[in-house]
Design an enzyme around this catalytic site. Structure first.
Site, PDB file in Angstrom:
ATOM      1  N   GLU A  40       3.462  13.447  -4.288  1.00  0.00           N
ATOM      2  CA  GLU A  40       2.809  13.272  -2.991  1.00  0.00           C
ATOM      3  C   GLU A  40       3.561  14.112  -1.963  1.00  0.00           C
ATOM      4  OE1 GLU A  40       3.104   9.418  -0.845  1.00  0.00           O
ATOM      5  OE2 GLU A  40       0.964   9.666  -0.471  1.00  0.00           O
ATOM      6  N   CYS A  49      -2.471   8.617   2.784  1.00  0.00           N
ATOM      7  CA  CYS A  49      -2.252   8.200   1.401  1.00  0.00           C
ATOM      8  C   CYS A  49      -3.501   8.426   0.558  1.00  0.00           C
ATOM      9  CB  CYS A  49      -1.783   6.762   1.335  1.00  0.00           C
ATOM     10  SG  CYS A  49      -2.680   5.662   2.411  1.00  0.00           S
ATOM     11  N   GLU A 107       0.885  -1.173   0.000  1.00  0.00           N
ATOM     12  CA  GLU A 107       0.000   0.000   0.000  1.00  0.00           C
ATOM     13  C   GLU A 107       0.917   1.215   0.000  1.00  0.00           C
ATOM     14  OE1 GLU A 107      -3.047  -0.272  -0.455  1.00  0.00           O
ATOM     15  OE2 GLU A 107      -3.681  -2.197   0.391  1.00  0.00           O
TER      16      GLU A 107
END
Ligand code: NAP
Ligand code: MG
Length: 454
Positions: A356, A263, A229
């Protein structure tokens, strides 16, 4: 033995020294987990279910203590931290139903009977990041234990306190010695050893895409099973026909929750050009109202970043002189605070728009029509989450089918429900956690044919 000083992100003061395990200790605990596997896998399904329910009950009676620990260690708002501890309880309860329902199949074949079994893998290595220490740990160890595996779990160096406490609560609940082991330590030592030690049969990793790739390469040596993940840069796609007020009111929480260290953060807002001005006006009001304050307060909507290092990382994306559309507030004084920040880049080449950030920074971009929205949303190496706001049901369905991401919500910003699968497309990950199928990620399918003709 080396140690790590846990820092309270709200005050920037030391909380506790945590001893870090070295390679030898890690191997010893992995050996212990391997021994425990031989008995745990044979605990009857009903008894394994009861132990998991007991574990859930013990977690439930410690929700407040676990939540307070997370506020202290990670700077999470108390409201979020209570939800996170409750999520561990809920995941344990959900998967406590699994041991008694771990069905195989009987498949029609000539000359015999064919049965499939779902066999546990052995020792599962779970590597947890610092952004959601409790839930991410639970999503691994809940189904792993239910399927008859034993677990070695490495919390992030920055945030080990709740994981250590969960390890103690497991013992209190009667989970046998060696079945659930929490091993604080460095990623480069304990985490890497999970990858290289052949007794660990599967890695469950959540964290950065770069470390995830390294782990995947390492697992290839032993064809070790791996679930990843990783990062995200999710789009919040808002059409002009949606309830703009509702979408604008929800947009700060969708990206600034957990100080953007999520996330699934909707860190790209894609707004249809005809509604741009109306949206920005309402969004600015909502951002300025967003309560950034001492996370121990019940009213807090956002606390500090997790560490001085993360604060520096976020600042790099918004260097002095960056044109800022508008900003929320942050408290004065110590702690790793960064005010909620809205950028309105001219185009999609902007670094803060593409990468990100893992902090409270969002970029707003205008789109023309449905095809344009889909094209811009998919123009990313990531594909974890996202939202679609529209009152046109047909359009909402078409766009949700077209966006390349594992978890989408329509007229909602919710990403995680333990009943439903969670995971990413593209470089956001590999495999799925949670939901009814998570047990498949913690078992091997074994097929046995019984010849009835001899
Ligand atoms: P990271 O380095 O990927 O750390 C995640 C976990 O992996 C930690 O437990 C870490 O241990 C461990 N680890 C590090 N190097 C390892 C290795 N070589 N082998 C095995 N395990 C290893 O993430 P980070 O440095 O904490 O954060 C950096 C960035 O990653 C963030 O700013 C964010 O962009 C992203 N991130 C994403 C998520 C997510 O949920 N998708 C979560 C966290 C971070 P140590 O703590 O000891 O290093
Ligand atoms: Mg790292």
């Amino acid at each position: 033995m080396t140690s790590f000083t846990v820092i309270n992100p709200t005050t920037a003061t030391a909380v506790k020294e945590i001893e870090l395990n070295d390679l030898i200790q890690t191997d010893q605990i992995i050996n212990k987990a391997q021994k425990a596997f031989e008995t745990w896998r044979h605990v009857s399904p009903g008894d394994r279910a009861k132990l998991l329910r007991k574990f859930a009950t013990v977690v439930d009676t410690h929700i407040e203590e676990l939540a307070q620990l997370e506020v202290l260690n990670s700077g999470h708002t108390i409201g979020n931290a209570r939800w996170e501890a409750g999520n561990v309880r809920d995941v344990l309860n959900y998967y406590s139903a699994a041991p008694e329902r771990l069905f195989g199949r009987q498949i029609p074949v000539p000359n015999g009977i064919d049965i499939t079994f779902k066999e546990p893998l052995g020792v599962i290595g779970i590597i947890v990041p610092w952004n959601f220490p409790m839930p991410i740990a639970g999503w691994g160890f809940g189904p792993a234990l239910a399927a008859g595996n034993t677990v070695v779990l490495k919390p992030a160096e920055l945030t080990p306190m709740t994981a250590i406490r969960l390890g103690e609560l497991a013992k209190e609940a009667g989970i046998p010695e060696g079945v659930f082991n929490v091993i604080p330590g460095k990623g480069s030592i304990v985490g890497e050893r999970f990858v290289t030690n052949p007794l660990v049969r599967k890695i469950v990793f959540t964290g950065s895409t770069s470390v995830g790739k390294q782990i995947m390469r390492g697992c290839a040596d032993q064809v070790k099973r791996v679930t990843l993940e990783l990062g995200g840069k999710s789009a919040n796609i808002i059409f002009a026909d949606s309830d703009i007020e509702l979408a604008a009111a929800g947009a700060p929480g969708a990206v600034f929750d957990n100080a953007g260290q999520d996330c699934c953060a909707r860190s790209r807002i894609l707004i249809q050009r005809s509604a741009y001005d109306k949206f920005m006006e309402k969004f600015e009001v909502a951002v300025k109202k967003f309560r950034v304050e001492d996370p121990a307060l019940d009213t807090a909507e956002m606390g500090p970043l997790v560490s001085a290092g993360q604060l520096e990382r976020v600042k790099e994306f918004v260097p002095d002189g960056t044109p800022i559309a508008f900003q929320g507030s942050k408290p004065a004084g110590p702690g790793f605070w960064f005010a909620p920040t809205v950028l309105a880049p001219k185009d999609t080449t902007d670094r803060a728009y593409r990468e990100e950030i893992f902090g409270p920074v969002v970029s707003v971009i205008a789109f023309e029509d449905e095809a344009d929205a889909i094209r811009i949303a998919n123009d990313s190496e990531y594909g974890l989450s996202g939202s679609i706001w529209s009152r046109d049901i047909g359009k909402a369905i078409r766009v949700s089918r077209a966006v390349e991401a594992g978890n989408l919500s329509v007229n909602s910003n919710s990403s995680v429900r333990y009943w439903t699968p969670f995971g990413g497309y593209k470089q956001s990950g590999l495999g799925r956690e949670l939901g009814p199928d998570a047990l498949d990620a913690f078992t091997e399918t074994k097929n046995v044919f019984f010849d009835t003709q001899k």
